[in-house]
Design a protein around this motif. Sequence first.
Motif, short mmCIF file in Angstrom:
data_model
loop_
_atom_site.label_atom_id
_atom_site.label_comp_id
_atom_site.label_asym_id
_atom_site.label_seq_id
_atom_site.Cartn_x
_atom_site.Cartn_y
_atom_site.Cartn_z
N MET A 22 -1.83 12.96 -4.90
CA MET A 22 -2.60 12.38 -5.71
C MET A 22 -2.06 11.21 -6.37
O MET A 22 -2.53 10.79 -7.41
N ARG A 23 -1.34 10.40 -5.67
CA ARG A 23 -0.94 9.28 -6.30
C ARG A 23 -1.38 8.16 -5.07
O ARG A 23 -1.15 8.43 -3.87
N ILE A 24 -2.08 6.96 -5.67
CA ILE A 24 -2.48 6.00 -4.53
C ILE A 24 -1.73 4.65 -4.59
O ILE A 24 -2.05 3.73 -4.15
N ASP A 25 -0.56 4.51 -5.48
CA ASP A 25 0.32 3.39 -5.86
C ASP A 25 1.53 3.52 -6.50
O ASP A 25 2.06 4.74 -7.19
N TYR A 26 2.51 2.64 -6.54
CA TYR A 26 3.61 3.05 -7.58
C TYR A 26 3.17 3.08 -8.82
O TYR A 26 4.09 3.57 -9.66
N LYS A 27 2.19 2.44 -9.27
CA LYS A 27 1.81 2.40 -10.79
C LYS A 27 0.76 3.54 -10.79
O LYS A 27 0.32 3.86 -9.84
N ASP A 28 -0.01 3.60 -12.03
CA ASP A 28 -0.96 4.53 -12.43
C ASP A 28 -2.28 4.15 -11.60
O ASP A 28 -3.11 4.90 -11.45
N TYR A 29 -2.52 2.87 -11.50
CA TYR A 29 -3.59 2.08 -10.89
C TYR A 29 -3.27 1.26 -9.85
O TYR A 29 -2.23 0.72 -9.78
N PHE A 30 -4.14 0.90 -8.82
CA PHE A 30 -4.07 0.38 -7.63
C PHE A 30 -5.03 -0.75 -7.72
O PHE A 30 -6.35 -0.58 -8.33
N GLN A 31 -4.53 -1.86 -7.76
CA GLN A 31 -5.25 -3.21 -7.84
C GLN A 31 -5.24 -4.08 -6.75
O GLN A 31 -4.24 -4.75 -6.56
N GLY A 32 -6.17 -4.26 -6.14
CA GLY A 32 -6.26 -5.31 -4.86
C GLY A 32 -6.27 -6.71 -5.33
O GLY A 32 -6.35 -6.91 -6.54
N THR A 33 -6.01 -7.77 -4.43
CA THR A 33 -6.04 -9.12 -4.83
C THR A 33 -7.45 -9.44 -5.30
O THR A 33 -7.77 -10.33 -6.36
N HIS A 34 -8.40 -8.97 -4.34
CA HIS A 34 -9.70 -9.57 -5.07
C HIS A 34 -10.70 -8.06 -5.40
O HIS A 34 -11.83 -8.15 -5.31
N THR A 35 -9.96 -6.99 -6.12
CA THR A 35 -10.58 -5.86 -6.50
C THR A 35 -10.47 -5.31 -7.95
O THR A 35 -9.38 -5.94 -8.68
N TYR A 36 -11.12 -4.38 -8.48
CA TYR A 36 -11.02 -3.96 -9.57
C TYR A 36 -9.73 -2.77 -9.62
O TYR A 36 -9.54 -2.34 -8.62
N PRO A 37 -9.19 -2.46 -10.77
CA PRO A 37 -8.07 -1.36 -10.81
C PRO A 37 -8.61 -0.20 -10.62
O PRO A 37 -9.91 0.00 -11.46
N GLY A 38 -8.09 0.74 -10.28
CA GLY A 38 -8.47 2.02 -10.02
C GLY A 38 -7.35 3.09 -9.66
O GLY A 38 -6.50 2.85 -9.14
N ASN A 39 -7.68 4.41 -10.26
CA ASN A 39 -6.64 5.51 -10.32
C ASN A 39 -6.89 6.57 -9.26
O ASN A 39 -6.12 7.41 -9.18
N MET A 40 -7.98 6.24 -8.44
CA MET A 40 -8.63 7.18 -7.59
C MET A 40 -9.24 6.26 -6.60
O MET A 40 -9.75 5.16 -6.77
N THR A 41 -9.60 6.85 -5.15
CA THR A 41 -9.93 6.07 -4.37
C THR A 41 -11.63 6.09 -4.03
O THR A 41 -12.06 5.22 -3.35
N HIS A 42 -12.16 6.90 -4.62
CA HIS A 42 -13.43 7.37 -4.41
C HIS A 42 -13.83 7.72 -3.09
O HIS A 42 -14.98 7.30 -2.65
N ASN A 43 -12.89 8.14 -2.19
CA ASN A 43 -13.18 8.55 -1.11
C ASN A 43 -12.13 9.65 -0.55
O ASN A 43 -11.01 9.22 -0.81
N THR A 44 -12.35 10.91 -0.47
CA THR A 44 -11.41 11.79 -0.28
C THR A 44 -10.48 11.85 0.97
O THR A 44 -9.45 12.08 0.82
#
Length: 436
Positions: A310-332
């Motif tokens: 249930m982790r998607i990055d080294y930090k609590d939130y993943f943020q791409g170069t041109h995207t919003y930060p998110g702590n989940m992927t919204h796609n299982t």
Amino acid sequence: MKPNLTNLHAPFLKRTNTYLFIILLLMIACFFTWSDNVIITRGIKVVGRMGVMLSSIALYYSIIRYGAIHTMGYKNIFSPLLYLLYLALGFISFLWSTNPGYSALQWFMTFQSLVFAYFFIKSIKVLDYYFEGHSIRLYHLLGNAVFVIIMVFIIGMFIDPTTFFRFTNGGEEARLGGTIMNPNELGMLAGVGVSCLLFDLYQKENKTGTVIKILLLFWALYMTGSRSSLIGALLIVFFHIKQTKGKMLKVVFITAVLLIAPIAINKMILKDGDSSRLEEVMSLTGRLPFWKALITEGLPREPLLGFGYMRIDYKDYFQGTHTYPGNMTHNTFIQVLMNLGFIGFTIAIFQLIYTLRAFLSENKETRLMLIGIMIPVLINSFTEFGIFGDSNYGILFYQMIIFSISFKNNPHLTNIQKLQLKKRRPELVFEDLSIK
């Protein structure tokens, strides 16, 4: 002549049906955030679910003590085995998780619901075998449990709209769910309730009450503003139109679609023709660029085993170069890809394939019920937590589906088992048991 077991044990079956309903209702309710107090919320979600889980175990053994034997075997074995392998990899991933504490909490809650689902479904399967002819059905229990919870939200949106509504788009749009539950998840729950209660229409003579329940669930789904849940609910109705042979039921289903679909699609999907909102819809509210960033920027960092359960990055939130930060992927499926890498993703995909294939081996009633529950849960998996995401009742429903296709009865009793059963249930004919 073999006695009528249903009449003989009617009080026991009625009591068991009530207990099954209560613990299922409480288990689903424990996934909601009923309080702003963190301690109370954690108590409900962890301690509360632990109590309900233990209750499911106690209920199963009460059925055994009353008049059954531990004779359940397993079939479609790859479905539960691969799911256990997926959870085992998740457990091992604590070693490399970017937040072991969070991974452990999510894993523990998923394991809780797994144990609950195991004993809950096993109880129903034991009843099927040792109390042949009983009226306890999973779709009836689940449909009515969902209805009770949804009614809390329907009543709540009139009594306390600030709590039960979530305001989005600068406060212009109110979505049922509030801070208590993600509106998309609540919409999925309503869709599951619709699917289950539709099966009651095949069984009951007086269908008026069931139709009213279904319409209230559709209303709640509409108020959540969940587009994916609406699509799932409409697919369920079309599925029943195709399956039912009753002309009257076909008329009811088609009439419901003609009345509900145009208004709901215009409001929820087309957004009344607002071009700015349509552009938002086409990008799945920003999900498409976020998914692209996850796969192209995040996944290459930990491609094989991911960032931990249930982790998607080294930090609590993943943020791409041109995207919003998110702590989940919204796609299982992307979630499990980021959590456990390509190894975990492969296990999850094969597990899903074996589960869906197992539907074909079930009797018609069970097969149709499982497909009906699976449709909204699977659609939700493409846009929210889903069956392999953060702990949610979609996972619970999927675990119940897994065990619904995994149990079979072993008809051969040992001499000791026969003596035990004869003492508890002297009315049973053992010759019948040996050939079931």
